[in-house]
Design an enzyme around this catalytic site. Structure first.
Site, PDB file in Angstrom:
ATOM      1  N   PHE A  67       0.832  -1.204   0.000  1.00 48.58           N
ATOM      2  CA  PHE A  67       0.000   0.000   0.000  1.00 48.58           C
ATOM      3  C   PHE A  67       0.869   1.258   0.000  1.00 48.58           C
ATOM      4  O   PHE A  67       0.586   2.218  -0.724  1.00 48.58           O
ATOM      5  CB  PHE A  67      -0.956  -0.005   1.187  1.00 48.58           C
ATOM      6  N   HIS A 123      -0.943  -2.039   7.757  1.00 46.97           N
ATOM      7  CA  HIS A 123      -1.534  -0.873   7.107  1.00 46.97           C
ATOM      8  C   HIS A 123      -3.047  -1.121   6.984  1.00 46.97           C
ATOM      9  O   HIS A 123      -3.486  -1.883   6.130  1.00 46.97           O
ATOM     10  CB  HIS A 123      -0.911  -0.676   5.722  1.00 46.97           C
ATOM     11  N   CYS A 124      -3.819  -0.492   7.870  1.00 51.98           N
ATOM     12  CA  CYS A 124      -5.259  -0.756   7.904  1.00 51.98           C
ATOM     13  C   CYS A 124      -5.905  -0.394   6.568  1.00 51.98           C
ATOM     14  O   CYS A 124      -5.438   0.489   5.842  1.00 51.98           O
ATOM     15  CB  CYS A 124      -5.919  -0.008   9.063  1.00 51.98           C
ATOM     16  N   HIS A 125      -6.975  -1.098   6.218  1.00 46.96           N
ATOM     17  CA  HIS A 125      -7.669  -0.865   4.959  1.00 46.96           C
ATOM     18  C   HIS A 125      -9.058  -1.506   4.996  1.00 46.96           C
ATOM     19  O   HIS A 125      -9.286  -2.470   5.712  1.00 46.96           O
ATOM     20  CB  HIS A 125      -6.871  -1.416   3.777  1.00 46.96           C
ATOM     21  N   TYR A 126      -9.955  -0.927   4.241  1.00 51.35           N
ATOM     22  CA  TYR A 126     -11.318  -1.428   4.085  1.00 51.35           C
ATOM     23  C   TYR A 126     -11.415  -2.269   2.828  1.00 51.35           C
ATOM     24  O   TYR A 126     -10.838  -1.917   1.796  1.00 51.35           O
ATOM     25  CB  TYR A 126     -12.291  -0.260   3.886  1.00 51.35           C
TER      26      TYR A 126
END
Length: 162
Positions: free
Chosen positions: A23, A118-121
């Site tokens: 990302f 790495h946070c993500h939706y």
């Protein structure tokens, strides 16, 4: 109890370069959006096609800031991400005639996150009867749609919102 066998995700768990974040790679390579599958760039976040989609149109919304914990995101970033999740659901329903959409986050590797730091939706379009057993029986994921066309459709749809 049923178990899902997903060997294609092993690449995330066995990556030797623990400092590499795909990302962040997208954040840093602005001139490679089409190659990387970036469908939009907003002020605080961006959208990207999932490299291993669960269904045609599966994409993610990711903050530029490399954070694992959503509770560490500033409110304005969280609000922008949420805003684009809402728009993304609308686009999946309008452009792909999705009858439903799974949205969610796997927070931490223990929760199943392939790229936990790495946070993500995830936004996954769904249709009645879209499940099958080829993935678990044949160890194969079938995507019956042209990913290039899906990218173009999503890219054009998001243009009016960014």
């Amino acid at each position: 109890m049923e178990y899902l066998y997903a060997p294609w995700r092993d690449v995330y768990f066995s990556n030797k370069d623990k400092d590499f974040c795909p990302f962040c790679h997208c954040v840093q390579n602005l001139n490679e959006d089409e190659k990387l599958g970036v469908i939009f760039r907003a002020k605080q976040c961006f959208g990207i096609m999932n490299k291993y989609p669960y269904s045609p149109g599966h994409f993610m919304i990711i903050p530029y800031k490399h954070l694992e914990n959503i509770e560490d995101l500033e409110s304005d970033i969280w609000l922008e991400i949420s805003h684009f999740v809402q728009i993304g659901v609308k686009i999946l329903k309008q452009e792909f005639q999705a009858k439903g959409v799974n949205i969610g986050m796997n927070l931490g590797s223990a929760a199943g996150a392939g790229i936990a730091p790495h946070c993500h939706y995830h936004l996954i379009p769904r249709w009645a009867g879209d499940t099958n057993f080829i993935t678990t029986i044949g160890q194969t994921r079938v995507c019956g749609s042209d990913l290039g066309k899906i990218y173009t459709t999503l890219y054009k749809a998001f243009k009016q919102y960014v």
